[in-house]
Write a protein that holds these residues in place. Structure first.
Motif, mmCIF file in Angstrom:
data_model
loop_
_atom_site.group_PDB
_atom_site.id
_atom_site.type_symbol
_atom_site.label_atom_id
_atom_site.label_comp_id
_atom_site.label_asym_id
_atom_site.label_seq_id
_atom_site.Cartn_x
_atom_site.Cartn_y
_atom_site.Cartn_z
ATOM 1 N N GLU A 1 0.826 -1.110 0.213
ATOM 2 C CA GLU A 1 0.081 -0.115 -0.205
ATOM 3 C C GLU A 1 1.067 1.639 -0.249
ATOM 4 O O GLU A 1 2.028 1.513 0.645
ATOM 5 N N LEU A 2 0.502 2.849 -0.219
ATOM 6 C CA LEU A 2 0.644 3.573 -0.489
ATOM 7 C C LEU A 2 0.827 4.215 0.563
ATOM 8 O O LEU A 2 -0.749 4.735 0.822
ATOM 9 N N VAL A 3 0.626 4.928 1.824
ATOM 10 C CA VAL A 3 -0.072 5.372 3.120
ATOM 11 C C VAL A 3 0.822 6.800 2.964
ATOM 12 O O VAL A 3 2.295 6.816 2.097
ATOM 13 N N PHE A 4 0.239 8.047 2.965
ATOM 14 C CA PHE A 4 0.540 9.120 3.056
ATOM 15 C C PHE A 4 1.161 9.415 4.565
ATOM 16 O O PHE A 4 0.008 9.318 6.136
ATOM 17 N N LEU A 5 1.896 9.359 5.160
ATOM 18 C CA LEU A 5 2.181 10.488 6.334
ATOM 19 C C LEU A 5 2.572 11.522 6.633
ATOM 20 O O LEU A 5 3.091 12.008 7.326
ATOM 21 N N GLY A 6 3.401 12.531 5.413
ATOM 22 C CA GLY A 6 3.428 14.151 5.167
ATOM 23 C C GLY A 6 4.457 14.231 5.997
ATOM 24 O O GLY A 6 5.789 14.099 5.449
ATOM 25 N N LEU A 7 4.851 15.416 7.294
ATOM 26 C CA LEU A 7 5.608 15.707 7.284
ATOM 27 C C LEU A 7 6.359 14.635 8.247
ATOM 28 O O LEU A 7 5.114 13.276 8.855
ATOM 29 N N VAL A 8 7.386 14.631 8.862
ATOM 30 C CA VAL A 8 8.284 12.958 9.335
ATOM 31 C C VAL A 8 8.090 13.195 10.684
ATOM 32 O O VAL A 8 9.180 14.245 11.108
ATOM 33 N N THR A 9 7.248 13.566 11.456
ATOM 34 C CA THR A 9 7.297 13.641 13.305
ATOM 35 C C THR A 9 6.928 12.623 14.324
ATOM 36 O O THR A 9 6.460 11.106 13.173
ATOM 37 N N ASP A 10 7.430 12.167 15.436
ATOM 38 C CA ASP A 10 7.214 10.568 16.296
ATOM 39 C C ASP A 10 5.401 11.237 16.316
ATOM 40 O O ASP A 10 4.944 10.278 16.127
ATOM 41 N N GLU A 11 4.795 12.320 16.107
ATOM 42 C CA GLU A 11 3.417 12.120 16.020
ATOM 43 C C GLU A 11 2.654 11.509 15.156
ATOM 44 O O GLU A 11 2.378 10.715 15.245
ATOM 45 N N ASN A 12 2.911 11.860 13.895
ATOM 46 C CA ASN A 12 2.909 11.504 12.675
ATOM 47 C C ASN A 12 3.251 10.012 12.536
ATOM 48 O O ASN A 12 2.156 8.841 12.332
ATOM 49 N N LEU A 13 4.110 9.199 13.138
ATOM 50 C CA LEU A 13 4.836 7.977 12.762
ATOM 51 C C LEU A 13 3.541 7.257 13.663
ATOM 52 O O LEU A 13 3.334 6.102 13.783
ATOM 53 N N THR A 14 2.888 7.867 14.742
ATOM 54 C CA THR A 14 1.879 7.401 15.805
ATOM 55 C C THR A 14 0.762 6.637 15.088
ATOM 56 O O THR A 14 -0.332 6.416 15.253
ATOM 57 N N GLU B 1 -3.369 10.697 8.769
ATOM 58 C CA GLU B 1 -4.361 9.930 8.584
ATOM 59 C C GLU B 1 -5.749 9.542 8.209
ATOM 60 O O GLU B 1 -6.446 9.415 7.746
ATOM 61 N N THR B 2 -5.889 11.175 7.900
ATOM 62 C CA THR B 2 -7.492 11.139 7.252
ATOM 63 C C THR B 2 -6.912 11.023 5.559
ATOM 64 O O THR B 2 -8.415 11.310 4.718
ATOM 65 N N ILE B 3 -6.409 10.636 5.112
ATOM 66 C CA ILE B 3 -5.644 10.496 3.422
ATOM 67 C C ILE B 3 -5.566 9.365 3.711
ATOM 68 O O ILE B 3 -4.836 8.531 3.888
ATOM 69 N N ALA B 4 -6.637 9.121 2.340
ATOM 70 C CA ALA B 4 -6.484 7.003 2.494
ATOM 71 C C ALA B 4 -5.302 6.698 1.794
ATOM 72 O O ALA B 4 -5.223 7.341 0.805
ATOM 73 N N SER B 5 -5.452 5.820 1.350
ATOM 74 C CA SER B 5 -4.511 4.351 1.618
ATOM 75 C C SER B 5 -4.527 4.050 -0.133
ATOM 76 O O SER B 5 -5.802 4.047 -0.943
ATOM 77 N N GLN B 6 -3.399 3.773 -0.495
ATOM 78 C CA GLN B 6 -3.935 2.813 -2.159
ATOM 79 C C GLN B 6 -3.051 2.375 -2.526
ATOM 80 O O GLN B 6 -1.811 1.913 -1.838
ATOM 81 N N LYS B 7 -3.631 1.040 -2.899
ATOM 82 C CA LYS B 7 -2.649 0.193 -4.053
ATOM 83 C C LYS B 7 -1.586 0.008 -4.456
ATOM 84 O O LYS B 7 -1.495 1.339 -5.119
ATOM 85 N N ALA B 8 -0.076 -0.554 -4.304
ATOM 86 C CA ALA B 8 0.554 0.375 -5.154
ATOM 87 C C ALA B 8 1.646 -1.464 -4.985
ATOM 88 O O ALA B 8 1.349 -2.323 -4.825
#
Length: 498
Positions: free
Chosen positions: A128-141, A240-247
């Motif tokens: 899957e292609l997931v969206f993390l955006g900025l690389v922060t500890d909060e986003n990684l959780t 997490e509000t951005i839907a993942s995509q098959k890749a």
């Protein structure tokens, strides 16, 4: 910023400098560095015949042999076991198959994406292609990245550490946006397209499963079916509000050896011959475009390379007249600078003369033009000086003394700042000496519209100004080669990480 020449305070303290009277012999040999000689040499080195002097190309070897023959004609010693050429152990890595599909969207290499990572896979991987955006500890959780392709928004930041952090968190690969605007991405994609057939040249290293695909901001938005502005906002704290995509993706890699050389000529000194000054330039450029256009590289770095040869000839003429330098001088033209400072890195790891005996490195990279900052100035007799006071409290002052005595150029230090956003300190071959605590001076004219373009040609070179710059470098080198004490290494290298 005051662009005028400012002599460093307490210039003569502890330096045992002579008065500001000119030394006749020094002036005599500096004056052998002429517009005519520089024009003749650069016209050949940056000709279409040299084919852009790409690392590992036949034209690159032609340029290397031209320089070696020149040092031989001066009567310089061949310091590499009787040769003027130091073979640099490089390989070409070609990615013979790179595929990336997101949903039903099959992306085209060097059009929709640029592959900037590494990897070698026997078959395609599905994830899957997931969206993390900025690389922060909060986003990684908030986003599960394990085993996934991870979309990163890294505009305006250094991304290497961020990519490593995400890969260490278990990601299978990265899809990254590092700049906004399709035009900026298209320029980079065009350059990568030129390099595709040649492969990526570098040192032979173990392949890492680190697939990284760079896309434009518009393409990233398209892959997630989300407007760019929505992605930018979600990148901050709501990925997490951005839907993942098959890749699906695959990378296939092959490697082959590359024949490339550093070139050097050696002038042995007299009573201090065990101490060595290295004068360097890179003679390589980026070759020929996919459309057959030659990147002549007249300024980058034909100008620095022929300056080194002219300075070498001036010292050779003095030696022929019985005036040899006290310290030895190594004239070093390196390959692979455009591929990542490869030739100078190889020399610094495999030095012909011990680094402990290397007094300083004087590096010349682009000294033939006038840049954006000075093209509207009344006084255009300038040169940028970088790195001269980091490791030695004396080196900058010695250069300034010779400038005020002989050359009267504007010495501009703006790019010497530790926070220089251009990071010029890290982008030329002196870096590989400075990282070993060898004092350096990097002479540079700044960038212009022809930088890394096919329009970097000999007809654009400011030969009278280039001659003045080369003469200053000669004077500084003459002084360093003959003074009683070498510059002390009394500073701290605070810029060790590229």
């Amino acid at each position: 910023m005051n662009k005028g020449f400012i002599l460093s305070g307490a210039l003569a303290i502890g330096l045992a400098l002579p008065s500001f009277a000119q030394a006749p012999a020094q002036v005599k040999y500096a004056n052998t560095i002429t517009v005519e000689d520089l024009t003749k040499r650069l016209t050949y080195l940056a000709s279409d015949e040299m084919g852009g002097r790409d690392t590992g190309s036949e034209q690159g070897k032609l340029a290397a042999n031209y320089l070696a023959d020149f040092y031989k004609s001066l009567g310089f010693a061949a310091p590499v076991n009787g040769s003027y050429l130091q073979a640099v152990a490089l390989v070409s890595a070609k990615y013979t198959k790179i595929t990336l599909q997101v949903g039903k969207n099959k992306l085209v290499e060097n059009q929709d994406f640029v592959f900037i990572g590494d990897g070698n896979m026997p078959k395609a991987a599905k994830t899957e292609l997931v969206f993390l955006g900025l690389v922060t500890d909060e986003n990684l959780t908030k986003v599960d990245v394990k085993g996934k392709l991870v979309g990163l928004w890294a505009v305006g930041v250094r991304s290497n550490d961020l990519v490593t952090k995400v890969m260490d968190a278990g990601a299978a690969g990265i899809v990254i946006v590092s700049m906004e605007g399709q035009a900026n991405f298209d320029r980079i994609a065009g350059r990568y397209k030129t390099l595709t057939d040649k492969g990526r040249i570098g040192f032979d290293q173990e392949t890492k499963q680190r697939p990284i695909f760079m896309v434009s901001s518009d393409k990233m938005a398209q892959l997630f079916g989300t407007p760019v502005e929505t992605l930018k906002e979600a990148a901050k704290s709501t990925p997490e509000t951005i839907a993942s995509q098959k890749a699906t993706y695959q990378v296939v890699k092959t490697k082959s050896p590359v024949e490339a050389y550093n070139v050097m000529g050696y002038l042995e000194g007299t009573d201090k011959k065990d101490e060595v000054i290295v004068i360097s330039s890179h003679y390589d450029h980026v070759g020929v475009s996919s459309e057959g256009e030659v990147f002549n590289g007249a300024d980058d770095d034909g100008s620095g390379t022929v300056s080194v040869t002219e300075i070498a000839e001036a010292f050779a003429l003095a030696a022929k007249d019985g005036i040899k330098p006290r310290r030895s001088i190594l004239f070093l033209n390196v390959t692979g600078e455009e591929k990542g400072l490869l030739g100078s890195e190889y020399y610094s790891e495999n030095p012909v003369f011990p680094l402990a005996n290397t007094v300083t490195n004087i590096n010349i990279d682009m000294v033939g033009r006038i840049d954006y900052e000075y093209d509207k100035e009344e006084n255009k007799d300038y040169v940028y000086v970088i790195g001269s006071e980091m490791l030695s409290s004396h080196l900058k002052k010695i250069n300034e003394y010779n400038n005020i005595t002989y050359s009267n150029l504007i010495l501009d230090y703006r790019y010497d700042a530790a926070d220089d956003p251009n990071r010029f300190y890290y982008r030329s071959d002196h870096y590989n000496f400075a990282k070993h605590n060898i004092p350096v001076i990097f002479f540079f004219n700044g960038v212009h519209d022809d930088y890394h373009q096919v329009t970097d040609t000999v007809d654009k070179i400011e030969f009278p100004l280039m001659t003045k710059r080369a003469q200053l470098i000669f004077h500084t080198t003459w002084d360093l080669a003959n003074r009683e004490q070498k510059p002390p290494v009394d500073g701290t290298n605070t810029r060790t990480d590229r």
